[in-house]
Design a protein around this motif. Sequence first.
Motif, PDB file in Angstrom:
ATOM      1  N   HIS A   1      22.454 -27.062  -4.345  1.00 47.43           N
ATOM      2  CA  HIS A   1      21.438 -27.762  -5.212  1.00 47.43           C
ATOM      3  C   HIS A   1      21.255 -27.158  -6.353  1.00 47.43           C
ATOM      4  CE1 HIS A   1      20.365 -30.244  -1.638  1.00 47.43           C
ATOM      5  NE2 HIS A   1      20.187 -29.042  -1.064  1.00 47.43           N
ATOM      6  N   GLY A   2      22.085 -26.137  -6.832  1.00 50.74           N
ATOM      7  CA  GLY A   2      22.094 -25.468  -7.998  1.00 50.74           C
ATOM      8  C   GLY A   2      20.584 -24.503  -8.098  1.00 50.74           C
TER       9      GLY A   2
ATOM     10  N   ALA B   1      22.135 -22.389  -3.890  1.00 50.18           N
ATOM     11  CA  ALA B   1      22.589 -22.427  -5.181  1.00 50.18           C
ATOM     12  C   ALA B   1      23.770 -23.486  -5.074  1.00 50.18           C
ATOM     13  CB  ALA B   1      23.030 -21.238  -5.583  1.00 50.18           C
ATOM     14  N   GLN B   2      24.535 -23.412  -3.897  1.00 53.56           N
ATOM     15  CA  GLN B   2      25.862 -24.080  -3.674  1.00 53.56           C
ATOM     16  C   GLN B   2      25.361 -25.502  -3.815  1.00 53.56           C
ATOM     17  OE1 GLN B   2      27.491 -23.474   0.175  1.00 53.56           O
ATOM     18  NE2 GLN B   2      29.293 -23.237  -0.938  1.00 53.56           N
TER      19      GLN B   2
ATOM     20  N   TYR C   1      20.483 -21.332 -10.364  1.00 51.30           N
ATOM     21  CA  TYR C   1      21.655 -21.174 -10.554  1.00 51.30           C
ATOM     22  C   TYR C   1      21.781 -20.258 -11.935  1.00 51.30           C
ATOM     23  CZ  TYR C   1      26.584 -21.537 -10.063  1.00 51.30           C
ATOM     24  OH  TYR C   1      27.889 -21.342  -9.365  1.00 51.30           O
TER      25      TYR C   1
ATOM     26  N   ALA D   1      29.542 -23.362 -13.126  1.00 51.02           N
ATOM     27  CA  ALA D   1      28.324 -24.455 -12.973  1.00 51.02           C
ATOM     28  C   ALA D   1      28.466 -24.471 -11.483  1.00 51.02           C
ATOM     29  CB  ALA D   1      28.718 -25.497 -13.593  1.00 51.02           C
ATOM     30  N   PRO D   2      27.031 -25.257 -10.918  1.00 53.54           N
ATOM     31  CA  PRO D   2      26.987 -25.477  -9.705  1.00 53.54           C
ATOM     32  C   PRO D   2      28.018 -26.429  -8.890  1.00 53.54           C
ATOM     33  CG  PRO D   2      24.806 -25.614 -10.604  1.00 53.54           C
ATOM     34  CD  PRO D   2      25.924 -25.478 -11.888  1.00 53.54           C
ATOM     35  N   ASP D   3      28.549 -27.291  -9.961  1.00 56.63           N
ATOM     36  CA  ASP D   3      29.515 -28.309  -9.253  1.00 56.63           C
ATOM     37  C   ASP D   3      31.022 -27.925  -9.392  1.00 56.63           C
ATOM     38  OD1 ASP D   3      29.510 -28.558 -11.823  1.00 56.63           O
ATOM     39  OD2 ASP D   3      29.060 -30.547 -11.910  1.00 56.63           O
TER      40      ASP D   3
ATOM     41  N   VAL E   1      29.264 -16.847  -9.405  1.00 61.45           N
ATOM     42  CA  VAL E   1      28.533 -17.781  -9.878  1.00 61.45           C
ATOM     43  C   VAL E   1      28.444 -17.384 -11.503  1.00 61.45           C
ATOM     44  CG1 VAL E   1      25.959 -17.653 -10.392  1.00 61.45           C
ATOM     45  CG2 VAL E   1      26.719 -17.733  -8.164  1.00 61.45           C
TER      46      VAL E   1
ATOM     47  N   LYS F   1      31.764 -25.012  -4.573  1.00 63.01           N
ATOM     48  CA  LYS F   1      31.436 -25.802  -3.434  1.00 63.01           C
ATOM     49  C   LYS F   1      32.148 -25.451  -2.248  1.00 63.01           C
ATOM     50  CE  LYS F   1      28.729 -28.839  -5.330  1.00 63.01           C
ATOM     51  NZ  LYS F   1      27.131 -28.658  -5.240  1.00 63.01           N
TER      52      LYS F   1
END
Lengths: 326, 688
Positions: free
Chosen positions: A298-299, A295-296, A302, A236-238, A232, A243
Amino acid sequence: MQNYQDIILKLKSYWAEKGCVIQEPLDVEVGAGTMCPETFLRVLGPDPYKVAYVQPSRRPADGRYGDNPNRLYKHMQLQVILKPAPEDVIELYMKSLEAIGIDLSKHDIKLEEDNWESPTLGAWGVGWQVMLDGLEITQFTYFQQCGGIDLDFCPAELTYGLERLTAFIQNVDSVYDIQWSADKTYRDVRFADERQYSVYNFEMADVDMVWKEFALHEGECQRLLGLFDELVVGTAPDDPNVKRFPVLAAYDQTLKCSHLFNILDARGAISVTERVGVIQRVRNLAVRVAQAWMAQRHGYRYAIWAAAGSSKAVGVAKADVPGRSN
Amino acid sequence: MSDLNFLLEIGTEEIPDWMIPNALADLQKRFLAALEKFDLAAGVSCTTEATPRRLALMANGIAARQADKQETLSGPPKNVAFDAEGKPTKAAEGFAKRAGISLDQIEVGADGKIFIERKVEGRPTKDILAEVLPEVILSVYFPKTMYWGAKNGPRFIRPIRWIVALFGGEVVSFDVGGVKSGAITNGHRRLGKKGIAVTDADQYRAALAANFVILSADERRQRIVSGYEAEFPPNAAARVRPNAKLLDTLTYLTEYPTVIRGDFEERFLSLPDEVLETAMLVHQKYFSIEDSKSGKLNNSFIAVANLNGDPDGEIRRGNERVLRARFSDAEFFWNSDIKKSLADRVESLKNVTFQAQLGSYHDKTERMVALVKSLAEAADLSSTIKVAAARAATLSKCDLTTEMVGEFPELQGIMGGLYAAHQGEPQEVADAIYDHYKPIGAGDDIPRNAPGQLVAIADKLHTLGGLFRIGMLPTGSKDPFALRRAAYGIIQIVIKGELRVTIDQLREMADAGDNASALRDFFVERLRYYLTNDAGFAYDEINAVLAASDNDPVDAVRRCEAISQVRPTPDFEPLAVSFKRISNILEKAGGVSTYASKQFNVALLEDGAEKDLHAAYASLREALKKESDYAVSLERIASVRPVVDKFFDDVLVMAKDEKVRENRLTFLAHILSEFSEIANFAEIVAEG
């Protein structure tokens, strides 16, 4: 007469018609359909989801060597999740009973208050037990929190006790007398299962080995969650690595721990001082997995997570809901 | 202006039965408060009704609009509002603009400030209702609420699905969490129609009735009672064992209750009544049937369905089967439990947690045995009682390891008592185990025998001491371990059982560590609660008694009784006033205890009123030594009133001569403290 399997097939096709994904059982031991990722993780976050599945649910302490007509080590639940809960959810449920031939103009249905809470999952909801002529056949819950996280949309969870429901429809006093298929009874199919697992869980499970297993699965889960913590920071979450991270595999490990705890408990191997602590350990894993999943996908929190470098700093929604007793 | 009727129905999913009466009361209170806020409450009469799926409020006599009002607005002083030439300034213009009037309407008031009078037109009530109702509805108090849409959406006990709001036949329009108010209600889930038009309160009731919803709780209650009395007439050989709480539950669990009679196999009657009753009443919500003469249960029951009948007997058969399964379980548990005696179960209590930091029930039991012994000694009870209590304490928690209590947790203690009797323990030991969770809640009896009382106190005392020691004290409304009830239970047992155990002794035995004095205060608080609520003494009498001493609960009750008995006599309250005066004088002069610890010199007392008072004091002192009846003692104390009055009339307490003054204060301090041992009179609030 409708066989056990007819009833299951009819309920599945009823919910399929109502737009549910018909899932197959989870292949990891669980104590209830709620613990499956199809419920525990899918109720999190804002995306709609409708699913139904039969889940064999193992509760080692409830085993009775096949002697008790109503009590089973492993029973089958039909679990339905409707997220968000539709306005006519109760009517939909009632119609599912009609779909399996229960004439509701001739039977008494009552919804009696029964709230649900699972300390090991950091989850709770409010709802009812559905009583059919005095028999509890379904648990109906509006989830409010899961893995310590407030749910974006309140889902409805319907948990049918399939053996009870079938015993009612077939008018038999013992679950073992249920007609499973045209020529096999529940006893034919499951008696050996019940007797042997009662012997194992109460008498023969190797306590030291089960403790070791518990530690191994807990360790693996923590290792994965630790790796996710590291991932993390600075991403960034994306990020593709975020993912593809196996949060689901970490959750399998949590479920293993929960089941092993239940075996140890049935075996009388958890001492007074240990018990609360072990429940807390499983809960910690479940809560961290729920956060990682959020988190993975929907962020969820984060930035806080990335700054602190640990899911422990993310915190969870305040458990102190208005009017809640604990 | 004509008055109009109002109807509100909040249509919901099934509300927990036990919450409904309070919710209705709260809804009515909040509705009337909202009207009051807009000066609309005068002359309004309001009623409420509910079923599990609807909360309804009906009000008559609400004005169609608020009355118009005259309002005075006051502005700046004249010299600010007008310049030297008498022309309005900017300040006056601003004021006129804000008030929405023209400058020529401004007048100057007697206080030298400009003002205007204007008429405020009343608003239509319908608009006001539309504004306040969402808030009224959502603020109804429920013990636990939920959201049913998005997470920041409205909260209620269960989802709101429709709302009827009609004022004078017209819809009051508003929105609660996406549900729009209207004039459409719904009937019984199975028997009634959906989408029924409503025009007013009378038609509403009738429309519901036609759709199998009996709106009135009283009517539903009556329907259940007449239903079961048709099956079992009150004067017949068998009758329904009345149960008001169950009747209420079923009343609020149904919209159209119908009584169903069922039977079960006679062989189950060999199970203890307690087990049969718990399965029927608590688990299945059935009424049990008893023999009218012997009071023993017979093999029938009454279920209440939310339907209009059971023509094929399906509901009856279903309920019979469920009960048979429960009874078969119970029979199985009984037969399996009696194979192992309670004494043989003591060891397995090591595996049952009491509280993580306080150990197992085995640890608890051991402490309880020690506690009953100390209690028996403190209360000076016989060794027979002590032995029985110790035996009962040893076995008291063993039923937690039985299958029956595993399935019927509400039978803890009771099963222990039944198993103990079955296994040949002495009856008083069995009874003590049976009773040791008592008293449960207000109005419950204390354990019937002394060993049971000791075990009950020991159990609660151990819980209190342990949780106080580890700092888990109740705070505000949070009392997860029901410690208030535990402490209150102890006070009830001590008083009603007339056990001479002091609060200091209880505190000592409880072993609450750093929180010992907090625990003492906790007990005194419960004692005060008992004296107020159970015994019904006046608050100032309780203050007077506890100020004198709060250590011995039994004695505190006796002193309260005496004081409330003597209080109406003519000398009592005036004497209390004089004592209060003495107390005030002494407080100003440095405190009662400063003087009470000194000795006074009789020779320094003045002749006349002061010497007379001393004579009265001396003889009263002698008389009180011999008097054991508190009421008589108080009467005697009160009888010195004329002498005390005379003293204050004739004698100046704060004499110029320091020696005389000190001596006088010391004398008064002795009167005050020696005559305040039963009650501190200075706490009495005299009337008039």
